[in-house]
Design a protein around this motif. Structure first.
Motif, short mmCIF file in Angstrom:
data_model
loop_
_atom_site.label_atom_id
_atom_site.label_comp_id
_atom_site.label_asym_id
_atom_site.label_seq_id
_atom_site.Cartn_x
_atom_site.Cartn_y
_atom_site.Cartn_z
N ILE A 1 72.62 27.81 62.88
CA ILE A 1 72.70 28.53 64.15
C ILE A 1 71.35 28.46 64.87
CG2 ILE A 1 73.05 30.77 65.23
CD1 ILE A 1 75.63 29.68 64.21
N ALA A 2 70.28 28.59 64.11
CA ALA A 2 68.94 28.50 64.71
C ALA A 2 68.70 27.14 65.33
CB ALA A 2 67.88 28.81 63.65
N ASP A 3 69.18 26.08 64.65
CA ASP A 3 69.02 24.73 65.20
C ASP A 3 69.82 24.57 66.49
OD1 ASP A 3 67.37 24.03 63.12
OD2 ASP A 3 68.97 23.13 61.92
N ILE A 4 70.97 25.21 66.57
CA ILE A 4 71.79 25.13 67.78
C ILE A 4 71.13 25.86 68.94
CG2 ILE A 4 74.00 25.84 68.80
CD1 ILE A 4 75.25 25.43 66.03
N LEU A 5 70.54 27.02 68.66
CA LEU A 5 69.96 27.85 69.72
C LEU A 5 68.55 27.43 70.12
CD1 LEU A 5 71.08 31.39 68.46
CD2 LEU A 5 72.20 29.95 70.16
N GLU A 6 67.85 26.75 69.23
CA GLU A 6 66.43 26.43 69.46
C GLU A 6 66.18 25.65 70.75
OE1 GLU A 6 62.80 24.36 69.65
OE2 GLU A 6 64.70 23.36 69.19
#
Length: 249
Positions: free
Chosen positions: A80-85
């Motif tokens: 999720i962090a990779d998607i939002l970053e």
């Protein structure tokens, strides 16, 4: 006996054993189209995509509302962090309250207002809405102090909110008008995910995201300002009453 058109078709059909390199048939056999499975292997998992989309759509995920998506997002927090970053967003985690929510990365906007983020809509609350948020937050914190942090049934009745709003906003002169005002305000805050819809007994559940909506300092400043406005209004009303009395005398 083969007809004319049958002979013509047979004469134009190449012998499969004499196909030369570079022919259309050779292109089809030598360069097959990429399989769909290769694309699907490179994609993010369906459940993770659904969890990320839910976060971006509503700004939050609550465990008691959508437990499956909540668990997926929590266990796949790195994905999720990779998607939002790339969007300069991150996921806030409040496991005690069973809450995940979208946050603007402060390291990217250190000297800017987070409302300047292009994906964040500016949804300013008016005075009455802000006051009700402050009152609801106080009730929510008091409920957690009694029931423990993470308790999720912070109920409050419309009748309990009416007198608290009257202290700051005054009495509209009609009980039905006052009730309608409170119900309309609650409906507006429901759109922000702060309260549930009223039940059959005209009670709403205060949602845990309210603990993260505004800092205690901002809410305290709002209450101080409202008290100052009330204190200014009262002397002015008393002075007007004295002047009216003197004119009549």
């Amino acid at each position: 006996m083969a007809g004319f058109f049958d002979k013509a078709i047979l004469s134009e059909t190449p012998d499969p054993l004499t196909i030369t390199a570079g022919s259309p048939a050779d292109d089809l056999t030598s360069h097959p189209a990429p399989a769909d499975s290769a694309d699907s292997e490179q994609r993010t998992g369906k459940r993770v995509r659904e969890a990320a989309q839910e976060l971006l759509k509503y700004g939050l995920l609550e465990e008691n509302q959508k437990p499956n998506l909540y668990r997926t997002a929590l266990t796949s927090s790195a994905q999720i962090a990779d998607i939002l970053e790339p969007l300069d967003l991150c996921m806030g985690i409040d496991e005690i309250r069973g809450l995940l929510f979208i946050r603007v990365r402060q390291d990217e906007l250190a000297e800017e207002d987070e409302w300047s983020h292009p994906l964040v809509r500016r949804q300013r609350l008016n005075l009455e809405q802000s006051l009700l948020v402050a009152i609801l937050r106080q009730h929510f914190i008091a409920y957690e102090q009694e029931s423990g942090t993470g308790a999720s049934q912070a109920l409050i009745a419309v009748d309990d909110l009416i007198p608290q709003l009257q202290v700051y906003l005054g009495d509209p002169g009609s009980e039905s008008k006052e009730r309608t005002r409170v119900i309309n305000l609650l409906d507006q805050l429901k759109a922000h995910g702060l309260v549930s819809a009223p039940d059959a007994h005209e009670r709403v559940i205060i949602r845990p995201i309210i603990a993260h909506l505004a800092s205690p300092a901002n809410l305290q400043a709002l209450l101080i300002w409202l008290r100052e406005q009330l204190n200014r209004r009262l002397p002015a009303a008393e002075q007007t009453s004295d002047e009216f009395r003197e004119e009549r005398e």
